[in-house]
Design a protein around this motif. Sequence first.
Motif, PDB file in Angstrom:
ATOM      1  N   THR A 186       4.347  37.374  16.598  1.00 55.25           N
ATOM      2  CA  THR A 186       5.481  36.786  17.305  1.00 55.25           C
ATOM      3  C   THR A 186       6.280  37.850  18.038  1.00 55.25           C
ATOM      4  O   THR A 186       6.611  37.698  19.227  1.00 55.25           O
ATOM      5  CB  THR A 186       6.373  35.999  16.337  1.00 55.25           C
ATOM      6  OG1 THR A 186       5.575  35.039  15.633  1.00 55.25           O
ATOM      7  CG2 THR A 186       7.458  35.255  17.086  1.00 55.25           C
TER       8      THR A 186
ATOM      9  N   MET B  16       9.752  31.454  14.643  1.00 54.54           N
ATOM     10  CA  MET B  16       8.517  31.094  13.957  1.00 54.54           C
ATOM     11  C   MET B  16       8.644  29.697  13.363  1.00 54.54           C
ATOM     12  O   MET B  16       9.508  29.444  12.528  1.00 54.54           O
ATOM     13  CB  MET B  16       8.193  32.081  12.842  1.00 54.54           C
ATOM     14  CG  MET B  16       6.889  31.760  12.111  1.00 54.54           C
ATOM     15  SD  MET B  16       6.585  32.796  10.651  1.00 54.54           S
ATOM     16  CE  MET B  16       6.283  34.379  11.439  1.00 54.54           C
TER      17      MET B  16
ATOM     18  N   HIS C 299      12.506  29.056  11.514  1.00 55.82           N
ATOM     19  CA  HIS C 299      13.228  30.103  10.810  1.00 55.82           C
ATOM     20  C   HIS C 299      14.255  30.794  11.703  1.00 55.82           C
ATOM     21  O   HIS C 299      13.935  31.205  12.821  1.00 55.82           O
ATOM     22  CB  HIS C 299      12.249  31.136  10.271  1.00 55.82           C
ATOM     23  CG  HIS C 299      11.262  30.567   9.305  1.00 55.82           C
ATOM     24  ND1 HIS C 299      10.247  29.720   9.702  1.00 55.82           N
ATOM     25  CD2 HIS C 299      11.142  30.693   7.969  1.00 55.82           C
ATOM     26  CE1 HIS C 299       9.545  29.362   8.637  1.00 55.82           C
ATOM     27  NE2 HIS C 299      10.067  29.943   7.575  1.00 55.82           N
TER      28      HIS C 299
ATOM     29  N   SER D 178      15.454  33.714  10.872  1.00 60.18           N
ATOM     30  CA  SER D 178      14.880  35.065  10.879  1.00 60.18           C
ATOM     31  C   SER D 178      13.594  35.038  10.073  1.00 60.18           C
ATOM     32  O   SER D 178      13.376  34.149   9.250  1.00 60.18           O
ATOM     33  CB  SER D 178      15.855  36.086  10.290  1.00 60.18           C
ATOM     34  OG  SER D 178      16.043  35.859   8.900  1.00 60.18           O
ATOM     35  N   THR D 179      12.740  36.041  10.308  1.00 60.59           N
ATOM     36  CA  THR D 179      11.458  36.068   9.593  1.00 60.59           C
ATOM     37  C   THR D 179      11.201  37.441   8.985  1.00 60.59           C
ATOM     38  O   THR D 179      11.569  37.708   7.857  1.00 60.59           O
ATOM     39  CB  THR D 179      10.299  35.656  10.517  1.00 60.59           C
ATOM     40  OG1 THR D 179      10.390  36.391  11.751  1.00 60.59           O
ATOM     41  CG2 THR D 179      10.352  34.165  10.822  1.00 60.59           C
ATOM     42  N   HIS D 180      10.585  38.335   9.736  1.00 63.41           N
ATOM     43  CA  HIS D 180      10.105  39.589   9.155  1.00 63.41           C
ATOM     44  C   HIS D 180      11.177  40.682   9.194  1.00 63.41           C
ATOM     45  O   HIS D 180      11.064  41.684   9.900  1.00 63.41           O
ATOM     46  CB  HIS D 180       8.828  40.044   9.866  1.00 63.41           C
ATOM     47  CG  HIS D 180       7.696  39.099   9.665  1.00 63.41           C
ATOM     48  ND1 HIS D 180       6.864  38.676  10.675  1.00 63.41           N
ATOM     49  CD2 HIS D 180       7.267  38.451   8.555  1.00 63.41           C
ATOM     50  CE1 HIS D 180       5.960  37.833  10.200  1.00 63.41           C
ATOM     51  NE2 HIS D 180       6.191  37.680   8.914  1.00 63.41           N
TER      52      HIS D 180
ATOM     53  N   TYR E 234      15.866  32.078   6.313  1.00 60.49           N
ATOM     54  CA  TYR E 234      15.113  33.327   6.222  1.00 60.49           C
ATOM     55  C   TYR E 234      13.673  33.013   5.831  1.00 60.49           C
ATOM     56  O   TYR E 234      13.329  31.869   5.514  1.00 60.49           O
ATOM     57  CB  TYR E 234      15.761  34.312   5.241  1.00 60.49           C
ATOM     58  CG  TYR E 234      15.972  33.787   3.845  1.00 60.49           C
ATOM     59  CD1 TYR E 234      15.017  33.965   2.843  1.00 60.49           C
ATOM     60  CD2 TYR E 234      17.155  33.108   3.508  1.00 60.49           C
ATOM     61  CE1 TYR E 234      15.220  33.483   1.557  1.00 60.49           C
ATOM     62  CE2 TYR E 234      17.374  32.627   2.227  1.00 60.49           C
ATOM     63  CZ  TYR E 234      16.404  32.815   1.257  1.00 60.49           C
ATOM     64  OH  TYR E 234      16.603  32.333  -0.009  1.00 60.49           O
ATOM     65  N   HIS E 235      12.837  34.034   5.880  1.00 59.10           N
ATOM     66  CA  HIS E 235      11.383  33.895   5.756  1.00 59.10           C
ATOM     67  C   HIS E 235      10.957  33.089   4.536  1.00 59.10           C
ATOM     68  O   HIS E 235      10.336  32.024   4.647  1.00 59.10           O
ATOM     69  CB  HIS E 235      10.768  35.303   5.713  1.00 59.10           C
ATOM     70  CG  HIS E 235       9.278  35.344   5.627  1.00 59.10           C
ATOM     71  ND1 HIS E 235       8.586  35.112   4.455  1.00 59.10           N
ATOM     72  CD2 HIS E 235       8.334  35.610   6.571  1.00 59.10           C
ATOM     73  CE1 HIS E 235       7.291  35.224   4.674  1.00 59.10           C
ATOM     74  NE2 HIS E 235       7.106  35.534   5.952  1.00 59.10           N
TER      75      HIS E 235
ATOM     76  N   HIS F   7       9.013  29.505   4.147  1.00 61.33           N
ATOM     77  CA  HIS F   7       7.573  29.642   3.915  1.00 61.33           C
ATOM     78  C   HIS F   7       7.126  29.041   2.585  1.00 61.33           C
ATOM     79  O   HIS F   7       6.066  28.400   2.516  1.00 61.33           O
ATOM     80  CB  HIS F   7       7.164  31.119   3.952  1.00 61.33           C
ATOM     81  CG  HIS F   7       6.937  31.649   5.322  1.00 61.33           C
ATOM     82  ND1 HIS F   7       7.897  31.630   6.311  1.00 61.33           N
ATOM     83  CD2 HIS F   7       5.843  32.236   5.885  1.00 61.33           C
ATOM     84  CE1 HIS F   7       7.404  32.174   7.407  1.00 61.33           C
ATOM     85  NE2 HIS F   7       6.165  32.540   7.180  1.00 61.33           N
TER      86      HIS F   7
ATOM     87  N   ASN G 161       1.090  28.186  12.177  1.00 58.17           N
ATOM     88  CA  ASN G 161       2.171  29.053  12.653  1.00 58.17           C
ATOM     89  C   ASN G 161       2.272  28.881  14.172  1.00 58.17           C
ATOM     90  O   ASN G 161       1.292  29.087  14.885  1.00 58.17           O
ATOM     91  CB  ASN G 161       1.840  30.506  12.286  1.00 58.17           C
ATOM     92  CG  ASN G 161       2.932  31.486  12.639  1.00 58.17           C
ATOM     93  OD1 ASN G 161       3.614  31.339  13.637  1.00 58.17           O
ATOM     94  ND2 ASN G 161       3.073  32.509  11.817  1.00 58.17           N
TER      95      ASN G 161
ATOM     96  N   SER H 128       4.647  29.811  17.666  1.00 55.50           N
ATOM     97  CA  SER H 128       5.712  30.628  18.231  1.00 55.50           C
ATOM     98  C   SER H 128       6.510  29.812  19.245  1.00 55.50           C
ATOM     99  O   SER H 128       5.942  29.254  20.189  1.00 55.50           O
ATOM    100  CB  SER H 128       5.135  31.867  18.922  1.00 55.50           C
ATOM    101  OG  SER H 128       4.473  32.695  17.995  1.00 55.50           O
TER     102      SER H 128
ATOM    103  N   ASP I 106      -2.138  30.485   9.364  1.00 56.34           N
ATOM    104  CA  ASP I 106      -1.014  30.952   8.562  1.00 56.34           C
ATOM    105  C   ASP I 106      -1.526  31.685   7.316  1.00 56.34           C
ATOM    106  O   ASP I 106      -1.098  31.425   6.206  1.00 56.34           O
ATOM    107  CB  ASP I 106      -0.112  29.776   8.172  1.00 56.34           C
ATOM    108  CG  ASP I 106       1.197  30.257   7.572  1.00 56.34           C
ATOM    109  OD1 ASP I 106       1.720  31.264   8.074  1.00 56.34           O
ATOM    110  OD2 ASP I 106       1.681  29.657   6.604  1.00 56.34           O
TER     111      ASP I 106
END
Length: 338
Positions: free
Chosen positions: A140, A154, A165, A167-169, A267-268, A272, A285, A287, A298
């Motif tokens: 992403t 994501m 989300h 935020s993710t990573h 958050y992630h 998930h 998944n 984008s 995924d």
Amino acid sequence: MSRNRQYDIAITMGDPAGIGPEIICRAIADMSPSARAGTLLVGDPAIFRRAAQTIGSNLDFAPLDMADADIDRVAVAVVEAPADADIPDGEISAGAGDMAFRCIARAVELVQSGQAGVIVTAPLNKAALHAAGHYYDGHTGMLAALTGAPSSFMLLASEHLSTLHVSTHVSLREAIDRVTPERIIATVEAGDEHLRSLGMANPRIAVAGLNPHCGEGGIFGDEDTRCIAPAVETLKARGFEVSGPISADTVFFRASQGEFDLVVAQYHDQGHIPVKLIAFDTTVNVSLGLPIRRTSVDHGTAFDIAWQGRADATNMGAAIAYAHRLVAGMRANPNGCE
């Protein structure tokens, strides 16, 4: 010639040391002839041939500029491994990371030039990517950089539960800092636009709380009342059908029962975990927020079973099916964007 033809989807090879080439070949082998004709692979034909042999398939592959003259072979936009590249099976290597990156960059070019509609990505390995000098947090972030997008989101999509989300990573500490009204509003807007592009007239979106019980009026933190609730009220005033903040220990169950079409997770892991618990093999998944459209498996590269003919292509099939939904939406609304 093929170079002037538009393919519905372009599937990138992913990390060639992992299971990507195998699951792509399994998915291609299961396609109808018409679906296969609308599919373009991005990678090294020699690696795809080896993957086909590994799974016991008689698939063959033709470079993009030869595909129209040889319709029995699968079209490939060629990204060759360097002759001196060291890419051991099932291991992290800079050579594999660089191949994965170059396949993504080529796929972006194909979509931007109109030769392909939607990108479908096989898994890459972040450590291999970084070893090759490509310092991205995953697909992403890489796609955002390659397309010049200021931000991206994501989406994990499944039949019974989908999460988008904020935020993710990033670290959990940084994720909490990203819970701002502006980011929440942008996330909901991206989710609403995406669902409408799939033909949903009035998406119902729930926004998960951050703290236990949404903070219990500030006892367990004030982010829910200070940041999330004002964002939801702003969105309601703009006409979005949005609810929240709703405690995370109930909102995903309510969505899985059909009350909401999408949950915005803060958050992630918050997003998930419930989706993977419900639909581990079929979650896709996606984008959002990019000028191009992309779906992905995924799961990871599964180095432990790579190149043994054991990899399951169920998730790749789901990612391809979702990409075809996006293609249909693009045809129904050719002036739309995401």
